[in-house]
Design an enzyme around this catalytic site. Structure first.
Site, mmCIF file in Angstrom:
data_model
loop_
_atom_site.group_PDB
_atom_site.id
_atom_site.type_symbol
_atom_site.label_atom_id
_atom_site.label_comp_id
_atom_site.label_asym_id
_atom_site.label_seq_id
_atom_site.Cartn_x
_atom_site.Cartn_y
_atom_site.Cartn_z
ATOM 1 N N ASP A 22 0.771 -1.247 0.000
ATOM 2 C CA ASP A 22 0.000 0.000 0.000
ATOM 3 C C ASP A 22 0.809 1.308 0.000
ATOM 4 O O ASP A 22 1.770 1.437 0.758
ATOM 5 C CB ASP A 22 -0.864 0.103 1.263
ATOM 6 C CG ASP A 22 -1.602 -1.158 1.595
ATOM 7 O OD1 ASP A 22 -1.536 -2.118 0.829
ATOM 8 O OD2 ASP A 22 -2.243 -1.166 2.653
ATOM 9 N N GLU A 196 -10.420 -2.216 4.280
ATOM 10 C CA GLU A 196 -9.080 -1.725 4.566
ATOM 11 C C GLU A 196 -8.909 -0.331 3.944
ATOM 12 O O GLU A 196 -9.686 0.077 3.074
ATOM 13 C CB GLU A 196 -8.024 -2.671 3.962
ATOM 14 C CG GLU A 196 -8.138 -4.100 4.474
ATOM 15 C CD GLU A 196 -7.050 -5.034 3.935
ATOM 16 O OE1 GLU A 196 -6.434 -5.721 4.742
ATOM 17 O OE2 GLU A 196 -6.824 -5.080 2.717
HETATM 18 C C1 FRU Z 1 -3.921 -3.556 2.680
HETATM 19 C C2 FRU Z 1 -3.300 -3.974 3.997
HETATM 20 C C3 FRU Z 1 -3.646 -2.994 5.095
HETATM 21 C C4 FRU Z 1 -2.534 -3.175 6.081
HETATM 22 C C5 FRU Z 1 -1.351 -3.425 5.167
HETATM 23 C C6 FRU Z 1 -0.349 -4.372 5.745
HETATM 24 O O1 FRU Z 1 -3.293 -4.052 1.560
HETATM 25 O O2 FRU Z 1 -3.714 -5.288 4.331
HETATM 26 O O3 FRU Z 1 -4.929 -3.177 5.631
HETATM 27 O O4 FRU Z 1 -2.345 -2.072 6.901
HETATM 28 O O5 FRU Z 1 -1.883 -3.953 3.967
HETATM 29 O O6 FRU Z 1 0.801 -4.408 4.957
#
Ligand code: FRU
Length: 473
Positions: A22, A196
């Site tokens: 992300d 998310e």
């Molecule tokens: C989304 C996610 C988020 C989390 C991160 C962990 O892709 O699962 O929810 O904070 O990636 O790397």
């Protein structure tokens, strides 16, 4: 820095090596756009999350700077955001000029809490707040990805937080003391998917001087073509609660129905609104056949709303800041069923097609020197498009090969821009109100584009093809 590996994206951000996911901490500050991101500095699978850091002055050329936030006794560093604390509301800065504050999730083997850190040197180094966490764990399992912005009307910082199957809003005067404001979304079925990386933004409506609130949510799994995807609700926000637009028959819409646009969030502290997504899908992200890096970001897109009956459609316009080399420009072209108009192509590049009028069933295909075909089909009659990602390398995952379909949103498609990099295809139809982002892994170089039509002749008013120089020189 000049990357030359086969399949290395040349116009999309990638790290020199190792795993990323992300985008995090997107903020504009003192002449720089910051792109922090989820990073494993020691491997090319998702593990041991840190925040990596890159900066840009134009949202297109990036300079990678290394690690910004490292794990500590509270856990690894999951996704979050950053803001400019201009008036030192936090009291964390020596000068009354303020500085940058990052708000992120500490993950301790699944126990998740929200913490902050601050930087007095334009994001190069960070000090974690000694009173972390600022929002301690509750009984909620998935409790993460804080996105914070200043809400001028209610004169407070507002945080949007993803909580499994719903969103929680929190408010704060100082980024340290947070009060729960409201919860939203439990009534929307998530079909086992987890919410998310939310975002709450105030977007201009094209052709008016009005703005509307938009709540962005990423969901995984549950995407329209499987796995990870981003959707949005338009509505109102009063400083406490978000209410979806009542005039809309379906207030929930997909931002991008491709397979590979996820965890997208917006930059803070900009006039226009820009966002970027992770160009991958949790269905196969850990196995995609690239190295020594693994994963790229999408192109940055400027976003706004376009009126659509009682509701609005998200419009996304890619930011491309370079001198394209025009390799082809043609007007008044007729394509007949059974014939193909074929052109040489060198990646990365763009193709722009303007039709004289909408056509029933047509499209184009990219062909590699190994004879692999990646085909886009616009089916006006069915109000849909399909991207055939059924050739090229795919044996790394049984979820990768797919016929990816999406809606044309009831629009007559007359204009298409497609952007190809060495392992991606981004489609923007009708100036970015139909968008689809997809990875593809040809085993040879893409060398041709072929336009075709199935049933009736297609009149192409204007066709132009451009090569784009690498952003890494
Ligand atoms: C989304 C996610 C988020 C989390 C991160 C962990 O892709 O699962 O929810 O904070 O990636 O790397």
């Amino acid at each position: 820095m000049y990357y030359q590996e086969t399949l290395r994206p040349q116009i999309h951000f990638t790290p020199k090596e190792n795993w990323i996911n992300d985008p995090n901490g997107l903020v504009y500050y003192e002449g720089e756009y910051h792109l922090f991101y989820q990073r494993n500095p020691n491997g090319n699978k998702h593990a041991d999350m840190h925040w990596g850091h890159a900066v840009s002055t134009d949202l297109y050329h990036w300079k990678e700077l290394g690690t910004a936030l490292e794990p500590d006794q509270l856990g690894t560093i999951f996704s979050g955001s950053a803001v400019v604390d201009k008036h030192n509301t936090s009291g964390l800065f020596k000068e009354e000029t303020g500085g940058l504050v990052a708000i992120f999730t500490h993950d301790n083997h699944g126990e998740q809490q929200q913490s902050i850190a601050y930087s007095e040197d334009k994001g190069r180094t960070w000090v974690k707040y000694e009173g972390n966490p600022v929002i301690p764990n509750t009984t909620i399992k998935d409790f993460r990805d804080p996105k914070v912005a200043w809400h001028a009307d209610s004169k407070q910082w507002v945080m949007v937080l993803a909580c499994g199957d719903h969103i929680q809003f929190f408010g704060s005067p100082n980024l340290i003391d947070w009060t729960h404001l409201s919860s939203f979304g439990k009534e929307y079925p998530s079909d086992g998917g987890v919410w998310e990386c939310p975002d709450l933004i105030h977007l201009p409506v094209e052709g008016t001087d009005q703005k509307e609130w938009v709540l962005i949510v990423s969901i995984n799994p549950g995407g329209p073509n499987g796995g990870s995807a981003v959707y949005y609700f338009t509505g109102s926000f009063d400083g406490k609660e978000f209410h979806p637009n009542e005039a809309a028959t379906d207030p929930l819409k997909w931002a991008d129905e491709g397979r590979d646009f996820y965890a997208a969030v917006t930059w803070d502290n900009t006039d226009d609104t820009y966002w970027i997504g992770w160009m991958n899908n949790w269905d196969y992200a850990n196995d995609v056949p690239v190295s020594p890096w693994r994963s790229a970001m999408s192109l940055v897109r400027k976003i706004s709303l376009q009126p659509d009956g009682g509701n609005y459609l998200l419009k996304q316009e890619p930011v491309i800041v370079s001198e394209p080399v025009q390799v082809r420009s043609e007007s008044s072209l007729t394509i007949k069923p059974g014939e193909k108009a074929a052109y040489d192509v060198t990646l990365p590049g763009t193709i722009d097609i303007q039709l004289s009028q909408p056509a029933k069933q047509w499209g184009f295909q990219l062909v590699s020197d190994q004879g692999e075909v990646f085909k886009l089909e616009i089916n006006q009659t069915n109000n849909s498009y399909t991207f055939y990602r059924t050739e090229g390398q795919q044996d790394f995952s049984d979820k990768f090969a797919s016929e990816i379909t999406g809606s044309l949103n009831g629009l007559d498609i007359q204009k298409i821009t497609a952007i190809f990099d060495h392992c991606s295809f981004e489609l923007f139809a009708n100036d970015g109100v139909v968008v689809s982002t997809n990875l593809m892994y040809p085993s040879g170089a893409i060398t041709a584009v072929e336009l075709y039509t199935e049933e009736a002749e297609v009149e192409v008013e204007q066709l132009s093809m451009n090569e784009l120089p690498t952003i890494w020189k």
